[in-house]
Structures are given as C-alpha cells and as structure tokens.
Design a protein around this motif. Sequence first.
Motif, PDB file in Angstrom:
ATOM      1  N   THR A   1      59.567 -38.125  46.282  1.00 24.62           N
ATOM      2  CA  THR A   1      59.202 -37.567  47.598  1.00 24.62           C
ATOM      3  C   THR A   1      59.063 -36.046  47.516  1.00 24.62           C
ATOM      4  OG1 THR A   1      61.542 -37.420  48.212  1.00 24.62           O
ATOM      5  CG2 THR A   1      60.367 -39.434  48.825  1.00 24.62           C
ATOM      6  N   GLU A   2      58.632 -35.549  46.388  1.00 21.71           N
ATOM      7  CA  GLU A   2      58.611 -34.104  46.189  1.00 21.71           C
ATOM      8  C   GLU A   2      57.414 -33.674  45.339  1.00 21.71           C
ATOM      9  OE1 GLU A   2      62.325 -31.911  44.790  1.00 21.71           O
ATOM     10  OE2 GLU A   2      61.037 -31.838  43.010  1.00 21.71           O
ATOM     11  N   TRP A   3      56.747 -32.604  45.773  1.00 19.63           N
ATOM     12  CA  TRP A   3      55.685 -31.973  44.995  1.00 19.63           C
ATOM     13  C   TRP A   3      56.082 -30.513  44.780  1.00 19.63           C
ATOM     14  CZ3 TRP A   3      50.635 -34.148  43.901  1.00 19.63           C
ATOM     15  CH2 TRP A   3      50.488 -35.469  44.337  1.00 19.63           C
ATOM     16  N   THR A   4      55.839 -30.007  43.587  1.00 21.23           N
ATOM     17  CA  THR A   4      56.122 -28.597  43.298  1.00 21.23           C
ATOM     18  C   THR A   4      54.799 -27.831  43.252  1.00 21.23           C
ATOM     19  OG1 THR A   4      58.136 -29.119  42.071  1.00 21.23           O
ATOM     20  CG2 THR A   4      57.110 -26.975  41.643  1.00 21.23           C
ATOM     21  N   VAL A   5      54.777 -26.724  43.987  1.00 22.08           N
ATOM     22  CA  VAL A   5      53.549 -25.942  44.135  1.00 22.08           C
ATOM     23  C   VAL A   5      53.833 -24.493  43.745  1.00 22.08           C
ATOM     24  CG1 VAL A   5      51.706 -25.257  45.711  1.00 22.08           C
ATOM     25  CG2 VAL A   5      52.914 -27.428  46.082  1.00 22.08           C
ATOM     26  N   ARG A   6      52.890 -23.878  43.037  1.00 24.01           N
ATOM     27  CA  ARG A   6      53.009 -22.450  42.729  1.00 24.01           C
ATOM     28  C   ARG A   6      51.746 -21.736  43.185  1.00 24.01           C
ATOM     29  NH1 ARG A   6      53.584 -20.940  36.591  1.00 24.01           N
ATOM     30  NH2 ARG A   6      51.355 -21.439  36.658  1.00 24.01           N
ATOM     31  N   LEU A   7      51.951 -20.647  43.943  1.00 24.33           N
ATOM     32  CA  LEU A   7      50.805 -19.851  44.385  1.00 24.33           C
ATOM     33  C   LEU A   7      50.196 -19.131  43.193  1.00 24.33           C
ATOM     34  CD1 LEU A   7      52.250 -18.301  47.678  1.00 24.33           C
ATOM     35  CD2 LEU A   7      50.519 -20.102  47.494  1.00 24.33           C
TER      36      LEU A   7
ATOM     37  N   ILE B   1      54.641 -34.606  58.233  1.00 23.75           N
ATOM     38  CA  ILE B   1      54.430 -33.223  57.807  1.00 23.75           C
ATOM     39  C   ILE B   1      55.543 -32.851  56.823  1.00 23.75           C
ATOM     40  CG2 ILE B   1      54.305 -30.824  58.542  1.00 23.75           C
ATOM     41  CD1 ILE B   1      51.935 -32.436  59.462  1.00 23.75           C
ATOM     42  N   PRO B   2      55.208 -32.361  55.627  1.00 25.62           N
ATOM     43  CA  PRO B   2      56.255 -32.046  54.647  1.00 25.62           C
ATOM     44  C   PRO B   2      57.039 -30.792  55.019  1.00 25.62           C
ATOM     45  CG  PRO B   2      54.117 -31.368  53.824  1.00 25.62           C
ATOM     46  CD  PRO B   2      53.852 -32.095  55.111  1.00 25.62           C
ATOM     47  N   THR B   3      58.227 -30.698  54.461  1.00 21.22           N
ATOM     48  CA  THR B   3      59.071 -29.512  54.615  1.00 21.22           C
ATOM     49  C   THR B   3      58.897 -28.614  53.395  1.00 21.22           C
ATOM     50  OG1 THR B   3      60.699 -30.752  55.895  1.00 21.22           O
ATOM     51  CG2 THR B   3      61.448 -28.704  54.852  1.00 21.22           C
ATOM     52  N   VAL B   4      58.809 -27.302  53.639  1.00 16.47           N
ATOM     53  CA  VAL B   4      58.665 -26.334  52.548  1.00 16.47           C
ATOM     54  C   VAL B   4      60.051 -25.842  52.126  1.00 16.47           C
ATOM     55  CG1 VAL B   4      57.788 -24.051  51.917  1.00 16.47           C
ATOM     56  CG2 VAL B   4      56.373 -25.599  53.269  1.00 16.47           C
ATOM     57  N   ARG B   5      60.349 -25.943  50.852  1.00 13.62           N
ATOM     58  CA  ARG B   5      61.616 -25.441  50.312  1.00 13.62           C
ATOM     59  C   ARG B   5      61.307 -24.424  49.218  1.00 13.62           C
ATOM     60  NH1 ARG B   5      65.224 -31.051  50.056  1.00 13.62           N
ATOM     61  NH2 ARG B   5      65.223 -31.393  52.327  1.00 13.62           N
ATOM     62  N   PRO B   6      61.502 -23.133  49.509  1.00 11.02           N
ATOM     63  CA  PRO B   6      61.174 -22.092  48.528  1.00 11.02           C
ATOM     64  C   PRO B   6      62.008 -22.206  47.259  1.00 11.02           C
ATOM     65  CG  PRO B   6      61.472 -21.185  50.730  1.00 11.02           C
ATOM     66  CD  PRO B   6      61.962 -22.592  50.786  1.00 11.02           C
ATOM     67  N   VAL B   7      61.390 -21.883  46.134  1.00  8.25           N
ATOM     68  CA  VAL B   7      62.072 -21.826  44.839  1.00  8.25           C
ATOM     69  C   VAL B   7      62.148 -20.366  44.381  1.00  8.25           C
ATOM     70  CG1 VAL B   7      61.990 -22.534  42.415  1.00  8.25           C
ATOM     71  CG2 VAL B   7      61.322 -24.144  44.220  1.00  8.25           C
TER      72      VAL B   7
ATOM     73  N   VAL C   1      58.561 -31.414  50.508  1.00 17.08           N
ATOM     74  CA  VAL C   1      59.481 -32.544  50.501  1.00 17.08           C
ATOM     75  C   VAL C   1      59.224 -33.418  51.726  1.00 17.08           C
ATOM     76  CG1 VAL C   1      61.904 -33.233  50.497  1.00 17.08           C
ATOM     77  CG2 VAL C   1      61.191 -31.164  49.279  1.00 17.08           C
ATOM     78  N   THR C   2      59.203 -34.722  51.489  1.00 18.88           N
ATOM     79  CA  THR C   2      59.027 -35.687  52.579  1.00 18.88           C
ATOM     80  C   THR C   2      60.128 -36.739  52.504  1.00 18.88           C
ATOM     81  OG1 THR C   2      57.482 -36.907  51.148  1.00 18.88           O
ATOM     82  CG2 THR C   2      56.522 -35.406  52.762  1.00 18.88           C
TER      83      THR C   2
END
Length: 527
Positions: free
Chosen positions: A102-108, A147-153, A161-162
């Motif tokens: 239930t998680e995707w990791t994204v980098r700008l 709608i997913p939740t944003v969790r900063p790394v 996260v959903t």
Amino acid sequence: MTLDRQAGPRLDRRAFLRWTALAVAGTAAVPLAGCAGPTGAPGPGTIVLGLNRSLASLDNKLNQFDGAVTVQRAVRQALTRVGPGQTAQPVLADRFERTGPTEWTVRLRDGVRYSDGSPVTVTDVDVALRCYGEVNGGFIASLFPEIPTVRPVDDRTFRLVTSDPVPVMDLLMANVLVTPAAANRPEQLTDGIGSGPFRVAEANTGTGDYTLVRNENYWGAAAHLESVQVRFVPEESSRVVAMRSGELDVIDSITPDSAEQLAGLPSVILDRSPSTRTNQLFYNFRKPPGHPLADPRVREALTYAVDGEALARDVLVGSVQPARGVVASALSGAADTGGYRYDPARCRQMLDAAGVRDLELTIIWESGEFPADTSVMESVAGMLGRVGVRTRLQQFQPGGDITAWRQGRGGDWDVLGNGFAGPTGEAATVLQGMYGGTPAKERTRDTYQGYVVPEVARTLDAAAAETDPARREAALAGAQKKIWDTWPCLWAFVPDVVQARRQRVSGIELLPTNSYDLSSVALGASA
C-alpha cells in the motif's frame, strides 16, 4: 443563452448539412477579433488554438474536457504523465516506484522549479492532493479509490500511502497538477504560477481566451514556440472558416462533415487517434422509487427505441463506434458486455408490460459536449417519438449551469448527454469515477448522476485493490457486467479523436486522450 425546445422532427444528415452551410455562410465574414495579425494569420512564433469549449481555468480539479488538457499541462504539471502506450512517464518525479503493498515511493526531480524560480516541494504535492480531495464534485478525485497520504522522507522524497493497494497510482497521479502550496485552494484555479514550459501572460476567464508565453525559467528543454494563443470559438462553422483563412492553427472535436471540408485543403492536415472517451446519454439515477426511470426494465426498454447504428452511420458519418460495453474498448481492462440493439417493437412491448404510458423525457446537454451533439439529440427525440415517448430538449451554453444540473441542484431531468474521458488509460479508474458512487458520496453530490449501486461499488473497490493482473482483469470484467445489467445509458458511443492543424504546425503527437505536449510543437514556413 439556453436553448429550450420541444422535440421536433428528426434532423437527418441532409438537414444537418444544410444547417451547417447556412451557419458557415452567416459567419464567413466575421473575423476572430484579437487573434490574428494584419494579414489575418498568427505571427511566425505564435500558434493559435481554437477550442470548442471555454477554458474556464488552467486547473483541472473540477473538469477535464479534452481540449483543456493540452493547455493546462503547458502551465501546470504533474509528477507523471500518461504517454504513448498509456504508460506512466516521469515529469516532476524522477522516481515513482511501488515499494510496498500500500505504498509508493516518489522522488522529485532535482532542480524542478516554477516559472518564478521557486522550487517544487513535497509540501506542494501534499497540499495539491488534499485540495483535489476537498473540491466539491471534483472529476479527478472521483477517479481515486482513495486519496493517498503524503509522508515525507527528505526534501525531495516522500511516500504515497493508502489503506488498500492502488496498483495504478502512477497513472492516477498523472492527473494531479502541482501548484505552490500557499497559492493552492480546493477549487479550480484561474491564476497562479506553474512549473510548465509556458507561463500565463494574459487570461480572460470570461471569454475563455488566454495568451501563454515561453517560460524562460523552465527546468526542462525550452519550448519551440514563443507564445500560444488560446481562443474559445463555440461555433464549429466559425472554427472551420478560421482554419481555412489561417486565423487558427489547430482545432479539435470536429464533426465528420467539417473534416471532409478540411481534408481537401493542401494547407491543412488531419490527425486521428483511437479514443479513450465514452459519450453517453446517461439516465438520471436520482429518480424516486415508483418513477419509470427507477425501474431497470424501463431503462432497458427505452434503449431499443434508439437506432444507434443509424446515428453512427448517418448523423456521425462513421466517426464513432457504438459502445460494446460501459467504457471505451481502448482502455486497458475494458470488457465487451454487449451492444445496444434497435428493436422498437420490443421497446413498446416492454413499456406496456411495465405499465408505462404517456412517458415524457427531458434530455439535457452542454453544447459542444461531442461533435454534432444537437443533430444527435434531435434524431434521438425523433426515434423516441416513434415509440410514443415525448421529449423535451434543453441545451446549455458551454460554461453554463450544467454542473449544477449534473449534481441535481439545477432542477429535474431524465437523460443527460455527457462524456467521460479516460485520462489514465485504465478502465478501472473510469469505472470508479462513473459507477463507484456510494451513499456518502451522494450526500455531497459527488456521484455520477446519482449512480449508487452498492454491489457494483463493492465489486469495483475489490477490483481496484487487486494486484494480480489476471485476477484484476477478471474482477473488472465481472463489475462491468453488473453495471451493464443496470442499463445506465439510453445509448453510448466512442468517438474517434480527430484534429485539424495547419501544415506549418509540426511536432504534435496526438494521444488517445485527445491531448499533446505543447512544448514539442514547432512552426515552420506558412503553407
């Protein structure tokens, strides 16, 4: 102006052509004030787009009609985009990876900035998602199962996260346009800055006219064009005349007859693509118990009154395909659930069996919803008249009150001529937006025309969370069969994507979503 009329005789193709010819004759001497140079043609570094619907804003939270997507994404961008083959391609993100159930990791991407030089931040993405989720009646939010939740790394990295798996998150996020957090709001934005290859120089949301200029601070490769003029030209005959005279460079959503007129011109090129959009005459599912349209037998019966093959052949002149399911077959996961069949005798028999007498339907639509919309509606009214059903046609001007009517706030109606785009290329998201309505969503009027069938919603939710491709496809097919059995539409069809451009325009790669990347468009010598 609202056109409100009692249904007259069926408008056949000959009548439609005559009407078009008169319209052309009446508008041929009217230039597009303000969009052309002294010679009537745009400047050497400027392209002029003629849209058939008013571009109310450069945001897409509430609506996303085809022609707007190209312009909106030239100013505002998303983490990804849906490219050729309907695959997710990176834009503001350089990493978008599923790293858990239930998680995707994204980098700008390093160095992505807005036109004022300020950086795109993780907070901007977080606020954008929350604004999309909070807007009332939002089109994009309806595509998300949640709608997913944003969790900063760190400064550039975050997780989406959903509670349940969302296997197509990378495609869904291609439709969330990012704006500086301080300037974002849970409504469509009509101003503000973006990170795209163009910035807004002038905007008139009243007329739907915009001037974009090249963003000299763009983080990516600079656009070829110096500027883009966007004009709202509602009358198709006027758009065709302007194309012929060189006042417009690109027009879309044109009828087959206009395409025929333009096809013979050496200075004009026609682009075609299969479509992921479905257009439909959708029933009002907010009818109270006891109303004829609350009975699926009546909804089914009325479909037999419509000769869809004749509409596709004679009115739309082969530019559409009658629907074989509840979404466009070009979408990944679309299922063939059956077709609409013309059988007026069966229609009368089923209406009699249901005890339906003296039925009158109010059919509404927004002008420009699809090519030849008025001709289609008048033809349908004529067909319904042959089985004893009276009709009242009500047309709305673009940018009018159609949203209020869709939400049931404008008044009562029976059938809505509407279209639903497939902006992710996935059937699952379109099905979620149209048929995933729940009682909670209906309380805020966030359902599609009041469609709330709990069994369908549960089936769609289960399919949306399925990560195994084979099981997911089977679950989606089962959901589409359940939807078809509720007879949600009087008739539906899938239009071809047809666009006309002047020969001097190159670099357009027309996608099934009827959009293209404006930064790759270039201008050559005038033909």
